[in-house]
Scaffold this active site. Structure first.
Site, PDB file in Angstrom:
ATOM      1  N   ALA A  49       0.857  -1.199   0.000  1.00  0.00           N
ATOM      2  CA  ALA A  49       0.000   0.000   0.000  1.00  0.00           C
ATOM      3  C   ALA A  49       0.885   1.239   0.000  1.00  0.00           C
ATOM      4  O   ALA A  49       2.006   1.215   0.507  1.00  0.00           O
ATOM      5  CB  ALA A  49      -0.893  -0.016   1.237  1.00  0.00           C
ATOM      6  N   GLY A  86       0.654  -5.180   0.726  1.00  0.00           N
ATOM      7  CA  GLY A  86      -0.478  -5.322  -0.189  1.00  0.00           C
ATOM      8  C   GLY A  86      -0.074  -5.986  -1.489  1.00  0.00           C
ATOM      9  O   GLY A  86      -0.906  -6.639  -2.132  1.00  0.00           O
ATOM     10  N   GLU A 100       4.172  -5.510   7.196  1.00  0.00           N
ATOM     11  CA  GLU A 100       3.360  -4.446   7.779  1.00  0.00           C
ATOM     12  C   GLU A 100       3.753  -4.098   9.207  1.00  0.00           C
ATOM     13  O   GLU A 100       3.731  -2.939   9.599  1.00  0.00           O
ATOM     14  CB  GLU A 100       1.879  -4.832   7.731  1.00  0.00           C
ATOM     15  N   GLU A 154      -0.369  -9.473  -0.787  1.00  0.00           N
ATOM     16  CA  GLU A 154      -1.800  -9.810  -0.631  1.00  0.00           C
ATOM     17  C   GLU A 154      -2.481  -9.939  -1.982  1.00  0.00           C
ATOM     18  O   GLU A 154      -3.358 -10.781  -2.160  1.00  0.00           O
ATOM     19  CB  GLU A 154      -2.482  -8.771   0.261  1.00  0.00           C
TER      20      GLU A 154
HETATM   21  N1  T1G Z   1       4.638   3.483   0.032  1.00  0.00           N
HETATM   22  C1  T1G Z   1       5.062   4.675  -0.419  1.00  0.00           C
HETATM   23  N2  T1G Z   1       6.312   4.927  -0.890  1.00  0.00           N
HETATM   24  C2  T1G Z   1       7.170   3.897  -0.872  1.00  0.00           C
HETATM   25  C3  T1G Z   1       6.812   2.601  -0.403  1.00  0.00           C
HETATM   26  C4  T1G Z   1       5.479   2.420   0.064  1.00  0.00           C
HETATM   27  N3  T1G Z   1       5.036   1.244   0.497  1.00  0.00           N
HETATM   28  N4  T1G Z   1       7.915   1.811  -0.507  1.00  0.00           N
HETATM   29  C5  T1G Z   1       8.899   2.566  -1.017  1.00  0.00           C
HETATM   30  N5  T1G Z   1       8.462   3.811  -1.245  1.00  0.00           N
HETATM   31  C6  T1G Z   1       9.230   4.928  -1.806  1.00  0.00           C
HETATM   32  C7  T1G Z   1      10.392   5.334  -0.912  1.00  0.00           C
HETATM   33  O1  T1G Z   1       9.954   6.234   0.080  1.00  0.00           O
HETATM   34  C8  T1G Z   1      11.328   5.968  -1.909  1.00  0.00           C
HETATM   35  O2  T1G Z   1      10.804   7.256  -2.188  1.00  0.00           O
HETATM   36  C9  T1G Z   1      11.121   5.125  -3.176  1.00  0.00           C
HETATM   37  O3  T1G Z   1       9.844   4.497  -3.029  1.00  0.00           O
HETATM   38  C10 T1G Z   1      12.184   4.070  -3.336  1.00  0.00           C
HETATM   39  O4  T1G Z   1      12.164   3.320  -2.110  1.00  0.00           O
HETATM   40  C11 T1G Z   1      -2.456  -3.095   2.663  1.00  0.00           C
HETATM   41  C12 T1G Z   1      -1.182  -1.851   4.679  1.00  0.00           C
HETATM   42  C13 T1G Z   1      10.046  -1.911  -1.956  1.00  0.00           C
HETATM   43  C14 T1G Z   1      12.061  -3.035  -0.982  1.00  0.00           C
HETATM   44  O5  T1G Z   1       6.639  -2.052   3.991  1.00  0.00           O
HETATM   45  O6  T1G Z   1      10.683  -2.118   1.629  1.00  0.00           O
HETATM   46  O7  T1G Z   1       0.992  -2.784   2.193  1.00  0.00           O
HETATM   47  O8  T1G Z   1      12.844   8.580  -1.491  1.00  0.00           O
HETATM   48  O9  T1G Z   1      14.589   3.681  -1.566  1.00  0.00           O
HETATM   49  O10 T1G Z   1      15.780   0.384  -1.852  1.00  0.00           O
HETATM   50  O11 T1G Z   1      -1.784  -4.832   4.059  1.00  0.00           O
HETATM   51  O12 T1G Z   1      11.010   0.496  -0.634  1.00  0.00           O
HETATM   52  O13 T1G Z   1      12.490   7.986  -3.895  1.00  0.00           O
HETATM   53  O14 T1G Z   1      10.945   9.635  -2.773  1.00  0.00           O
HETATM   54  O15 T1G Z   1      13.222   1.903  -0.361  1.00  0.00           O
HETATM   55  O16 T1G Z   1      14.684  -0.260  -4.095  1.00  0.00           O
HETATM   56  C15 T1G Z   1       4.052  -2.583   3.187  1.00  0.00           C
HETATM   57  C16 T1G Z   1       8.248  -0.767   1.956  1.00  0.00           C
HETATM   58  C17 T1G Z   1       3.243  -1.335   3.135  1.00  0.00           C
HETATM   59  C18 T1G Z   1       7.548  -2.109   1.798  1.00  0.00           C
HETATM   60  C19 T1G Z   1      12.294  -1.060  -2.489  1.00  0.00           C
HETATM   61  N6  T1G Z   1       5.200  -2.484   2.319  1.00  0.00           N
HETATM   62  N7  T1G Z   1       9.224  -0.513   0.924  1.00  0.00           N
HETATM   63  O17 T1G Z   1      13.543  -0.724  -1.914  1.00  0.00           O
HETATM   64  O18 T1G Z   1      13.820   1.631  -2.823  1.00  0.00           O
HETATM   65  S1  T1G Z   1       1.809  -1.425   4.167  1.00  0.00           S
HETATM   66  C20 T1G Z   1       6.432  -2.205   2.809  1.00  0.00           C
HETATM   67  C21 T1G Z   1      10.398  -1.207   0.863  1.00  0.00           C
HETATM   68  C22 T1G Z   1       0.775  -2.448   3.321  1.00  0.00           C
HETATM   69  C23 T1G Z   1      -1.290  -3.799   3.216  1.00  0.00           C
HETATM   70  C24 T1G Z   1      -0.433  -2.943   4.071  1.00  0.00           C
HETATM   71  C25 T1G Z   1      11.364  -0.777  -0.192  1.00  0.00           C
HETATM   72  C26 T1G Z   1      11.421  -1.716  -1.400  1.00  0.00           C
HETATM   73  P1  T1G Z   1      11.835   8.445  -2.630  1.00  0.00           P
HETATM   74  P2  T1G Z   1      13.523   2.647  -1.612  1.00  0.00           P
HETATM   75  P3  T1G Z   1      14.555   0.236  -2.716  1.00  0.00           P
END
Ligand code: T1G
Length: 688
Positions: free
Chosen positions: A60, A99, A122, A102
């Site tokens: 998400a 997500g 999450e 999911e």
């Molecule tokens: N939402 C918004 N922005 C995100 C994002 C996210 N989930 N993940 C990364 N970004 C942005 C980050 O801030 C950066 O922005 C750019 O993307 C590159 O990220 C419904 C509720 C996927 C492994 O916890 O682990 O889903 O600085 O530098 O090193 O049940 O990003 O360029 O402006 O980290 O290649 C769960 C979080 C969400 C995964 C990629 N998901 N992200 O790593 O790039 S909650 C997560 C990561 C959810 C559901 C629930 C990593 C990555 P900017 P980066 P990267």
């Protein structure tokens, strides 16, 4: 378009395309829901869903978490996919997280590329899966595996996901493999939501709770996830989803989720300032000076990032010591499976150990990690300047010494920068980049480029005693010693801070790092210390008694047989004796009072650091506290935590403490300003 659709014959291809990480925002949710309708209208044989670029979907869009939820909710979209008569196959490249996972689990089938990962992280954002993950994952992989994945938040690699029964195949080309799946085989797969829920297993739930309470003490989301899984699996699938969603929405608004989101984005915002006018030097050839604990750790971190290292020592014995120290790290990493034998061999091929500085004549950057003495450092920098190219960047890893004074030892001080690594240098993520008076943009840019290459978190720091982190640490320890002197014990202080969320308290931490380091710094500061400032001598007396910490079997605690810490009556007696000398009557602080004093001491010092421009922002201080000093990540860092108390309340409490000791508790002007103006500390900027 965040979701594109196309058909070839009777197969639909749905691609999520929302750069940079295919975060599942509103447009993606709507696009997927429209794709379900489209596929059913076209009466397709199957839909293959994939992610454009290097990632399937990062989950998400966490940037939407501070806004009101907007329909279509992902949970509803995934129900539509799961229940559709057109079966969907997830072709997973890169990562499918949160997500994103999911979506895949709601599909009839999952095929992963070999290097891909799938997981539900999450809880690392302080929430739980909110789109059916808590109910679908157990149906796919069983209760114990699902509990482990959801409460731990760690993703599975493709093979592990296949072995866990979460994915049906691992293939270099998942989309192609999905196209080749036999229609009959696909038609026989039961939709996830219709799979039977795993049997309730009280032991599994109890073990998961026990693990969450120890490994993630203080964190709400892991325990809440277990509750939702347990409650949900006892109900029909669709009756469970509202329970999951309510918990997800409640957690999303909570302090811990806000704190974890804050750190998540602050970590990613830690990049080179846009104002830099020069490019970084190439990083292929790097010299490291000193093969002690820090130098060996730095050299290993560089090797692990694929760089070539020339490690410079003083003589043959030093070279041998350095080689042994690096071998220890390489062997430990190999034994832990972090690198394999080939990679270890490759590291050794890219490493030269020598006492001949001319061997580093091609290096574009040198990182000095020699003995913490100004005389030694000035001598090293003179030799580096003579041996390396004139435009090579010269960095010092000094923890406390004046980088300006070190820079003065070379003719062109603009090439000198501080690169303060934290031990163990190949593990700790924080890197303080110290901007000395004459440091040029090329040196700073090279520091940030190195941090990126080493996947470390860079924080720009000005020159002062201890830069950002160690200056706050010194104040933290001073407050702890004062509390100890005036009526507590190291044990009580440590326990109070562990209850706050630290992995260990200040005294146990000192015993691990060694009391002699801080002792040497206090001696260095003797000449400039304010004579009117209260000075607690207990630590000095322990060092004089040879009690340097765990390495000598005793420091603040005793370690009988090298085991765990045991209170030492000698230390308690020292406090009584010293407080007698000071003519103080001891009191008995509660854990809350201990936490209040230690946290306010750090917050006040950090506010001065920000006010003086040593740190550029409050979130930089948050990064330093979390990634360098063990401040609990789920509290968002020191200054984020300060804002949960509020500047006005902090100033009021400091005013009370200042009555005891107006020098130690002199209130930072920055906190005064925030209190008067009602502005969050997060938005505060240096006064000048
Ligand atoms: N939402 C918004 N922005 C995100 C994002 C996210 N989930 N993940 C990364 N970004 C942005 C980050 O801030 C950066 O922005 C750019 O993307 C590159 O990220 C419904 C509720 C996927 C492994 O916890 O682990 O889903 O600085 O530098 O090193 O049940 O990003 O360029 O402006 O980290 O290649 C769960 C979080 C969400 C995964 C990629 N998901 N992200 O790593 O790039 S909650 C997560 C990561 C959810 C559901 C629930 C990593 C990555 P900017 P980066 P990267």
């Amino acid at each position: 378009m965040s979701v594109t659709t196309r058909r070839e014959d009777n197969v639909g291809y749905v691609e999520i395309n929302n750069p940079p990480v295919n975060a599942i925002g509103l447009s993606v949710r709507q696009g997927l829901l429209d794709a379900v309708t489209w596929a059913e209208k076209e009466m397709l044989d199957r839909v293959i869903v994939s992610g454009a670029g290097r990632i399937f979907a990062a989950g998400a869009d966490a940037k939407e978490f501070d806004q009101a939820p907007m329909k279509p909710h992902l949970s509803d979209v995934l129900n539509a996919i799961d229940e559709s008569f057109v079966p969907w196959i997830a072709a997973i490249n890169g990562v499918a997280l949160g997500g994103g996972a999911e979506i895949a689990i709601a599909c009839r089938m999952r095929i992963m590329a070999p290097g891909a990962q799938i997981g539900l992280p999450e809880v690392t954002l302080g929430v739980i899966p909110g789109a059916g993950g808590t109910q679908r994952l157990p149906r796919q992989v069983g209760l114990r595996k699902a509990l482990d994945m959801i409460t731990g938040g760690k993703p599975l690699a493709a093979l592990a996901a296949f072995e866990a029964g979460l994915v049906h195949d691992v293939d270099e080309n998942p989309v192609e493999a999905a196209f080749m799946v036999n229609t009959e085989e696909l038609g026989c797969i039961v939709p996830t939501w219709e799979l039977p829920a795993p049997e309730a297993d009280a032991a599994a739930f109890a073990a998961a709770r026990e693990r969450a309470e120890t490994k993630m003490a203080g964190q709400i989301a892991p325990l809440r996830a277990i509750d939702v899984i347990e409650e949900g699996l006892a109900r029909p699938f669709h009756e469970a989803l509202p329970i999951e969603r309510a918990a997800f929405l409640e957690l999303r608004e909570g302090e811990q989720a806000k704190a974890l989101r804050h750190i998540f984005f602050a970590e990613r915002a830690a990049k080179a300032p846009d104002s830099l006018t020069e490019l970084p030097r190439e990083l292929e050839q790097i010299a490291v000076v000193g093969g002690g604990t820090m130098g060996a750790g730095i050299a290993y971190a560089l090797l692990n990032a694929g760089l070539s290292v020339t490690l410079l020592e003083t003589d043959a014995d030093g070279v041998a010591r350095a080689e042994s120290n690096i071998d220890k790290i390489i062997n430990a990493s190999t034994e832990r499976g972090l690198i394999d034998a080939n990679r270890a061999q490759d590291h050794r091929k890219r490493l030269i150990l020598t006492d001949d500085y001319s061997m580093a004549s091609q290096a574009t950057l040198a990182v000095e990690a020699a003995f913490e003495s100004m005389e030694v450092k000035r001598e090293v920098f003179t030799k580096l300047a003579a041996a390396l190219p004139d435009d090579a960047i010269l960095a010092t890893n000094t923890s406390y010494l004046d980088v300006n004074e070190i820079a003065a030892s070379v003719t062109n001080p603009s090439r000198v920068v501080g690169l303060h690594f934290f031990a163990p240098a190949h593990i700790m993520k924080l890197l303080e980049i110290v901007n000395a008076d004459a440091t040029g943009d090329a040196a700073l840019a090279t520091g940030f480029a190195l941090a990126k290459r080493l996947r470390k978190i860079p924080v720009l720091a000005g020159v002062c005693d201890g830069f950002i982190g160690n200056r706050i640490l010194a104040r933290y320890r001073e407050a702890a010693d004062t509390v100890f002197m005036d009526g507590s014990t190291p044990w009580e202080v440590d326990e109070a801070m562990v209850e706050f969320g630290y992995a260990m308290g200040p005294y146990e931490a000192q015993d691990l790092s060694g009391l002699d380091i801080a002792h040497a710094n206090r001696r260095r500061q003797d000449a400039t210390r304010d004579p009117n400032r209260r000075y607690v001598r207990i630590a000095d007396r322990l060092v004089e008694l040879g009690k340097l910490g765990k390495k000598t079997g005793a420091g603040w605690y005793r370690y009988p047989g090298g085991g765990g810490k045991v209170e030492d009556p000698i230390v308690a007696d020292l406090a009584i004796e010293e407080s007698h000398f000071e003519g103080r009557t001891r009191t008995d602080y509660s854990s809350d009072e201990i936490r209040q004093r230690l946290l306010l001491a750090m917050i006040n010092e950090a506010a001065d650091i920000l006010d003086e421009g040593i740190a550029a922002s409050a979130h930089d201080i948050d990064l330093v506290s979390v990634f360098g000093y063990g401040f609990p990540r789920w509290r968002g860092g020191l200054m984020h935590h300060a804002d949960t108390i509020g500047a006005e309340a902090i100033v009021a409490q400091l005013n009370e403490l200042a009555k005891e000791d107006p020098i130690a508790w002199k209130i930072s002007p920055l906190l005064q300003r925030c209190a008067e103006l009602g502005t969050p500390i997060a938005e505060a900027r240096p006064s000048s």
